[in-house]
Design an enzyme around this catalytic site. Structure first.
Site, PDB file in Angstrom:
ATOM      1  N   CYS A 217       8.501  -2.189  -0.723  1.00 32.53           N
ATOM      2  CA  CYS A 217       8.105  -2.653  -2.052  1.00 32.53           C
ATOM      3  C   CYS A 217       9.111  -3.697  -2.543  1.00 32.53           C
ATOM      4  O   CYS A 217      10.308  -3.446  -2.567  1.00 32.53           O
ATOM      5  CB  CYS A 217       8.059  -1.463  -3.009  1.00 32.53           C
ATOM      6  SG  CYS A 217       8.298  -1.904  -4.722  1.00 32.53           S
ATOM      7  N   GLU A 218       8.591  -4.871  -2.924  1.00 30.04           N
ATOM      8  CA  GLU A 218       9.511  -5.946  -3.313  1.00 30.04           C
ATOM      9  C   GLU A 218      10.084  -5.749  -4.715  1.00 30.04           C
ATOM     10  O   GLU A 218      10.977  -6.478  -5.123  1.00 30.04           O
ATOM     11  CB  GLU A 218       8.830  -7.312  -3.202  1.00 30.04           C
ATOM     12  CG  GLU A 218       7.784  -7.598  -4.249  1.00 30.04           C
ATOM     13  CD  GLU A 218       7.127  -8.954  -4.026  1.00 30.04           C
ATOM     14  OE1 GLU A 218       7.258  -9.493  -2.924  1.00 30.04           O
ATOM     15  OE2 GLU A 218       6.494  -9.460  -4.964  1.00 30.04           O
ATOM     16  N   HIS A 219       9.570  -4.788  -5.443  1.00 32.78           N
ATOM     17  CA  HIS A 219      10.098  -4.554  -6.792  1.00 32.78           C
ATOM     18  C   HIS A 219      11.250  -3.573  -6.813  1.00 32.78           C
ATOM     19  O   HIS A 219      12.063  -3.584  -7.725  1.00 32.78           O
ATOM     20  CB  HIS A 219       8.982  -4.040  -7.707  1.00 32.78           C
ATOM     21  CG  HIS A 219       7.831  -4.986  -7.806  1.00 32.78           C
ATOM     22  ND1 HIS A 219       6.526  -4.607  -7.655  1.00 32.78           N
ATOM     23  CD2 HIS A 219       7.814  -6.328  -8.004  1.00 32.78           C
ATOM     24  CE1 HIS A 219       5.750  -5.660  -7.778  1.00 32.78           C
ATOM     25  NE2 HIS A 219       6.505  -6.722  -7.985  1.00 32.78           N
ATOM     26  N   HIS A 220      11.288  -2.683  -5.814  1.00 36.67           N
ATOM     27  CA  HIS A 220      12.351  -1.673  -5.783  1.00 36.67           C
ATOM     28  C   HIS A 220      13.088  -1.623  -4.450  1.00 36.67           C
ATOM     29  O   HIS A 220      14.038  -0.861  -4.297  1.00 36.67           O
ATOM     30  CB  HIS A 220      11.763  -0.281  -6.061  1.00 36.67           C
ATOM     31  CG  HIS A 220      11.106  -0.165  -7.403  1.00 36.67           C
ATOM     32  ND1 HIS A 220       9.774  -0.389  -7.597  1.00 36.67           N
ATOM     33  CD2 HIS A 220      11.618   0.146  -8.625  1.00 36.67           C
ATOM     34  CE1 HIS A 220       9.477  -0.229  -8.879  1.00 36.67           C
ATOM     35  NE2 HIS A 220      10.582   0.091  -9.527  1.00 36.67           N
TER      36      HIS A 220
ATOM     37  N   HIS B 127       3.874   4.686  -1.904  1.00 38.78           N
ATOM     38  CA  HIS B 127       5.013   3.861  -2.314  1.00 38.78           C
ATOM     39  C   HIS B 127       6.136   4.805  -2.722  1.00 38.78           C
ATOM     40  O   HIS B 127       5.965   5.555  -3.689  1.00 38.78           O
ATOM     41  CB  HIS B 127       4.633   2.970  -3.498  1.00 38.78           C
ATOM     42  CG  HIS B 127       3.622   1.925  -3.149  1.00 38.78           C
ATOM     43  ND1 HIS B 127       3.823   0.596  -3.392  1.00 38.78           N
ATOM     44  CD2 HIS B 127       2.423   2.019  -2.547  1.00 38.78           C
ATOM     45  CE1 HIS B 127       2.773  -0.095  -2.973  1.00 38.78           C
ATOM     46  NE2 HIS B 127       1.903   0.747  -2.452  1.00 38.78           N
TER      47      HIS B 127
ATOM     48  N   GLN C 177       1.369  -4.398  -2.181  1.00 38.91           N
ATOM     49  CA  GLN C 177       0.293  -4.000  -1.272  1.00 38.91           C
ATOM     50  C   GLN C 177      -0.922  -4.932  -1.358  1.00 38.91           C
ATOM     51  O   GLN C 177      -1.573  -5.209  -0.357  1.00 38.91           O
ATOM     52  CB  GLN C 177      -0.110  -2.552  -1.576  1.00 38.91           C
ATOM     53  CG  GLN C 177      -1.012  -1.956  -0.508  1.00 38.91           C
ATOM     54  CD  GLN C 177      -1.307  -0.492  -0.769  1.00 38.91           C
ATOM     55  OE1 GLN C 177      -0.421   0.263  -1.141  1.00 38.91           O
ATOM     56  NE2 GLN C 177      -2.550  -0.094  -0.591  1.00 38.91           N
TER      57      GLN C 177
ATOM     58  N   CYS D  63       8.703   4.255  -4.265  1.00 36.77           N
ATOM     59  CA  CYS D  63       9.187   4.013  -5.628  1.00 36.77           C
ATOM     60  C   CYS D  63       8.354   4.779  -6.648  1.00 36.77           C
ATOM     61  O   CYS D  63       8.805   5.008  -7.771  1.00 36.77           O
ATOM     62  CB  CYS D  63       9.190   2.526  -5.941  1.00 36.77           C
ATOM     63  SG  CYS D  63       7.619   1.734  -5.644  1.00 36.77           S
TER      64      CYS D  63
END
Ligand SMILES: [Zn+2]
Length: 225
Positions: free
Chosen positions: A113-116, A182, A154, A184
Site C-alpha cells: 500500500c503506497e499510503h502506509h 490490506h 489496488q 493497513c
C-alpha cells in the site's frame, strides 16, 4: 498555512486509500541513480528511522536491518518500478482458434500500500478473449507481479494489469478482478482483520453483462485438485 492544509488533505486522501492517477506517480529523475546507489542512500535512511525510534543498531540482531531493508525495497518489493523488469511482450498465434474466454484465476498478489507502506495480499483473476494472439499462462502471473511490486493502490494495480494485457494481446477484451487484504486496514487503524477489498476492471466485451457474468461465474468455481 496553505501547505499545512494540503498536507492534511493528502493525509486524509491516503487514509481513505484514494488513488489519483492510473500511472504510478514517478519523478522525472526516477532512474538517474543506479540500484546500488539507491540501496546505499536508503540504507542510511532506514538506519536514521530506526535510530530516531531509539533502537540500538550496534545490537547484532538490528545491525544488518538497514542494508537488508534497502535491498528488499529496491530489488524485491519495489522492484517493479524498474521498467527493465517489465515482462517481455511476446505472444503466440492462436493456432487452436480457441475463440472463447480464457480465465486465469487465483494469481497470488503481493503488493504494498503506497499510503502506509504495508503489505497488500490477495488474489487476482484475469480473463481475455483472443483476437488472434495468445500469451503464455505464466505471463499473466508475471504481469501481475511486475505491477504489484510497486507502492500501489489496488484500483491502479487492477487497471495497470488490464491496460498492459490489452496492449500485449492487441484487444480490448480483457478483465481483471482483485480481492485483497490490506494490512493497513487489517492490522492497524480500524483493525478489521476479516475485511478484504475487491476491485475490477472490465474492457471491451467484458463490459457486456453476459460476458462479465460468465467470467465472474468461472472465478466462483472452486479449485480443488
Ligand atoms: Zn494503506
Amino acid at each position: 498555512m496553505k501547505i499545512e492544509n494540503n498536507i492534511e488533505e493528502f493525509e486524509s486522501l491516503g487514509d481513505d486509500h484514494i488513488g489519483t492517477s492510473f500511472d504510478t506517480p514517478l519523478r522525472r529523475d526516477a532512474f538517474k541513480l543506479s540500484n546500488e546507489e539507491k540501496i546505499d542512500i536508503i540504507k542510511d535512511d532506514v538506519r536514521h528511522i530506526m535510530e530516531t525510534l531509539g533502537l540500538d543498531l550496534t545490537d547484532d540482531s538490528l545491525n544488518g536491518t538497514p542494508n537488508r531493508v534497502a535491498k528488499m525495497f529496491v530489488k524485491e518489493i519495489f522492484g517493479g518500478l524498474d521498467p527493465k523488469k517489465k515482462p517481455s511482450a511476446s505472444t503466440f498465434e492462436n493456432k487452436y482458434k480457441y475463440g472463447e474466454m480464457l480465465v486465469e484465476k487465483n494469481i497470488t498478489v503481493y503488493s504494498t500500500c503506497e499510503h502506509h507502506l504495508l503489505p497488500i495480499v490477495g488474489k487476482a483473476h484475469i480473463a481475455y478473449i483472443s483476437n488472434g494472439s495468445v500469451v503464455g499462462l505464466s505471463k499473466m502471473n508475471r504481469i501481475v507481479d511486475y505491477y504489484a511490486k510497486r507502492p500501489q493502490v489496488q484500483e491502479r494495480l487492477t487497471i495497470q494489469i488490464v491496460k498492459e494485457l490489452q496492449e500485449v494481446l492487441k484487444t480490448q477484451d480483457v478483465a481483471c478482478v482483485i480481492d485483497a487484504k490490506h494490512l493497513c486496514v487489517n492490522s492497524r487503524g480500524i483493525r478489521d482483520v476479516d475485511c478484504s477489498t475487491v476491485t475490477s476492471e472490465f474492457g471491451g466485451k467484458f463490459k457486456e453483462e453476459t460476458t462479465r457474468r460468465e467470467f465472474l461465474d468461472y472465478i466462483k468455481l472452486e479449485t480443488k485438485f
